[in-house]
Enzyme design. Structure first.
Site, PDB file in Angstrom:
ATOM      1  N   GLN A   1     -81.279 -29.483 -54.666  1.00  0.00           N
ATOM      2  CA  GLN A   1     -81.359 -30.538 -55.698  1.00  0.00           C
ATOM      3  C   GLN A   1     -82.164 -30.003 -56.885  1.00  0.00           C
ATOM      4  O   GLN A   1     -83.331 -29.611 -56.720  1.00  0.00           O
ATOM      5  CB  GLN A   1     -82.022 -31.804 -55.152  1.00  0.00           C
ATOM      6  CG  GLN A   1     -81.950 -32.969 -56.158  1.00  0.00           C
ATOM      7  CD  GLN A   1     -82.775 -34.152 -55.743  1.00  0.00           C
ATOM      8  OE1 GLN A   1     -83.964 -34.036 -55.406  1.00  0.00           O
ATOM      9  NE2 GLN A   1     -82.168 -35.349 -55.745  1.00  0.00           N
TER      10      GLN A   1
ATOM     11  N   GLY B   1     -75.871 -52.152-101.132  1.00  0.00           N
ATOM     12  CA  GLY B   1     -75.823 -50.820-101.715  1.00  0.00           C
ATOM     13  C   GLY B   1     -76.210 -50.839-103.178  1.00  0.00           C
ATOM     14  O   GLY B   1     -77.388 -50.701-103.521  1.00  0.00           O
TER      15      GLY B   1
ATOM     16  N   ARG C   1     -71.617 -46.605 -88.235  1.00  0.00           N
ATOM     17  CA  ARG C   1     -70.995 -47.338 -89.338  1.00  0.00           C
ATOM     18  C   ARG C   1     -69.470 -47.249 -89.189  1.00  0.00           C
ATOM     19  O   ARG C   1     -68.941 -46.174 -88.917  1.00  0.00           O
ATOM     20  CB  ARG C   1     -71.433 -46.747 -90.676  1.00  0.00           C
ATOM     21  CG  ARG C   1     -71.187 -47.672 -91.862  1.00  0.00           C
ATOM     22  CD  ARG C   1     -71.991 -47.228 -93.058  1.00  0.00           C
ATOM     23  NE  ARG C   1     -72.184 -48.264 -94.055  1.00  0.00           N
ATOM     24  CZ  ARG C   1     -71.969 -48.054 -95.368  1.00  0.00           C
ATOM     25  NH1 ARG C   1     -71.526 -46.888 -95.776  1.00  0.00           N
ATOM     26  NH2 ARG C   1     -72.193 -49.024 -96.236  1.00  0.00           N
TER      27      ARG C   1
ATOM     28  N   TYR D   1     -86.903 -39.798 -63.208  1.00  0.00           N
ATOM     29  CA  TYR D   1     -87.215 -38.462 -63.716  1.00  0.00           C
ATOM     30  C   TYR D   1     -86.417 -38.215 -64.995  1.00  0.00           C
ATOM     31  O   TYR D   1     -85.790 -39.148 -65.525  1.00  0.00           O
ATOM     32  CB  TYR D   1     -86.974 -37.420 -62.606  1.00  0.00           C
ATOM     33  CG  TYR D   1     -87.910 -37.666 -61.447  1.00  0.00           C
ATOM     34  CD1 TYR D   1     -87.441 -38.081 -60.212  1.00  0.00           C
ATOM     35  CD2 TYR D   1     -89.296 -37.574 -61.623  1.00  0.00           C
ATOM     36  CE1 TYR D   1     -88.312 -38.350 -59.167  1.00  0.00           C
ATOM     37  CE2 TYR D   1     -90.177 -37.850 -60.583  1.00  0.00           C
ATOM     38  CZ  TYR D   1     -89.676 -38.243 -59.361  1.00  0.00           C
ATOM     39  OH  TYR D   1     -90.539 -38.536 -58.332  1.00  0.00           O
TER      40      TYR D   1
HETATM   41  C1  LIG Z   1     -88.296 -36.170 -55.816  1.00  0.00           C
HETATM   42  C2  LIG Z   1     -88.724 -37.349 -55.440  1.00  0.00           C
HETATM   43  C3  LIG Z   1     -87.838 -38.519 -55.643  1.00  0.00           C
HETATM   44  O1  LIG Z   1     -86.667 -38.334 -56.023  1.00  0.00           O
HETATM   45  O2  LIG Z   1     -88.290 -39.646 -55.442  1.00  0.00           O
HETATM   46  C4  LIG Z   1     -90.045 -37.564 -54.811  1.00  0.00           C
HETATM   47  C5  LIG Z   1     -91.176 -37.048 -55.424  1.00  0.00           C
HETATM   48  C6  LIG Z   1     -92.426 -37.236 -54.837  1.00  0.00           C
HETATM   49  C7  LIG Z   1     -92.560 -37.940 -53.651  1.00  0.00           C
HETATM   50  C8  LIG Z   1     -91.412 -38.475 -53.062  1.00  0.00           C
HETATM   51  C9  LIG Z   1     -90.166 -38.287 -53.637  1.00  0.00           C
END
Ligand SMILES: C=C(C(=O)O)c1ccccc1
Length: 335
Positions: free
Chosen positions: A99, A287, A198, A180
């Site tokens: 990930q 305008g 516009r 995030y």
């Molecule tokens: C990557 C995390 C997420 O997606 O919640 C995460 C980060 C810190 C603690 C738990 C989970």
């Protein structure tokens, strides 16, 4: 039979069952390398019988790290560490994705390159804590990313993907969840960069035309809604010309669009008041009146006459017809 235990064809991969190990942060990749070690090889190897393993979130750059001891996928040591993990999982017949993570504003200056501020779409600090130096701490005040920095972050994800392939992963999962960076960009609570657009459904300007503008612009505005734009700015009629050059139902756009509607083209104060009163627009764009009346607002308040504009100085030239239109105050002082 148990559905969970049936194999599943995921693109080019055949998973031996339908159990996926979700990404789980475990904070066991210590500084200075933030690379998975022998324990991680054992941990993922033990779980290789899952149809698919997805690793813990792994930052694509130092800037993308938000918690202590989370692994990265941007350095040589990290790729080498992950290679050992994927080899062990593959030896045991498993499949594993990594990930890819960038935390954005969920970080702390202690983790950031040169102790800098974490980055985000807008400079809005999250009301949450992270875990750094062995303790929970408020996340630091972020700075808003410059537009010019976005390609660099995209490159970090590209490089991380190439590193993931080099490390033997069967695929990557982009972390777009849980507040995030990508989630911060998607949502208006964290991304205050709003965009307007516009449009001019029936203008003949620049020899443009459409055989059936009503359904076309109904469709366009319906889809602009999905982009959560902050306004549509609508030139009603022919740009700088007659408002009724062609039939068009502007109320249909107003009804469809969930954010602000700015009406433009040939408005005077009386028509503006009428349209606002009727709720047919939220804002009116002027305008030419603003060309010749720098203090248009004050003149409205005072019910004062407006300066006429001088078409001859609209385009090009210097101060004449640009910054030399008198304010009401200047006119009164001269009388
Ligand atoms: C990557 C995390 C997420 O997606 O919640 C995460 C980060 C810190 C603690 C738990 C989970």
């Amino acid at each position: 039979s148990t559905k969970l235990l049936e194999p599943y064809k995921l693109g080019a991969l055949t998973l031996s069952n339908r159990l996926v190990m979700a990404p789980l942060t475990r904070n066991r990749a210590p500084a200075p390398n933030f690379a998975p070690g022998p324990l991680a090889v054992e941990y993922y190897g033990q779980r290789a019988s899952a149809g698919l393993l997805i690793t813990e979130a792994s930052q694509v750059s130092q800037q993308g790290q938000g918690y202590q001891d989370t692994p990265g996928i941007y350095s040589k040591e990290q790729v080498e560490g992950w290679r050992k993990v994927t080899d062990r999982v593959h030896e045991r017949g498993g499949r594993i994705f990594i990930q890819l993570w960038h935390v954005g504003r969920i970080s702390h200056v202690a983790l950031q390159p040169n102790g800098g501020a974490p980055v985000a779409p807008s400079a809005i600090r999250a009301k949450t804590k992270t875990f750094v130096n062995g303790t929970f701490a408020d996340v630091s005040e972020p700075r808003a990313l410059e537009l010019s920095e976005i390609p660099g972050i995209i490159d970090d994800f590209k490089r991380a993907t190439a590193n993931a392939i080099a490390a033997g992963f069967d695929g990557v999962e982009i972390h777009g969840a849980n507040g995030y960076l990508l989630d911060q960009f998607a949502k208006d609570g964290t991304n205050k960069h709003r965009t307007g657009i516009r449009i001019s459904p029936v203008t003949p300007a620049n020899d443009v035309s459409d055989s059936n503008p009503q359904p076309l612009f109904d469709y366009i505005v319906d889809h602009l809604n999905a982009l959560k734009l902050t306004y549509i700015h609508v030139i009603e009629g022919a740009t700088g010309g007659p408002r009724d050059n062609a039939p068009f139902d502007y109320a249909s756009l107003r009804k469809r669009f969930k954010q602000a509607y700015i009406a433009n083209n040939g408005y005077d104060f009386a028509l503006a008041e009428k349209v606002l009163e009727a709720g047919a627009a939220d804002l009116i764009a002027f305008g030419k009146p603003f060309i010749s009346n720098p203090d248009l607002v004050e003149r409205l308040k005072a019910g004062a006459p407006l300066n006429e504009w001088d078409k001859a100085t609209f385009y090009g030239g210097g101060a004449k017809g640009y910054t030399d239109y008198p304010t009401l105050k200047a006119t009164e002082a001269a009388e």
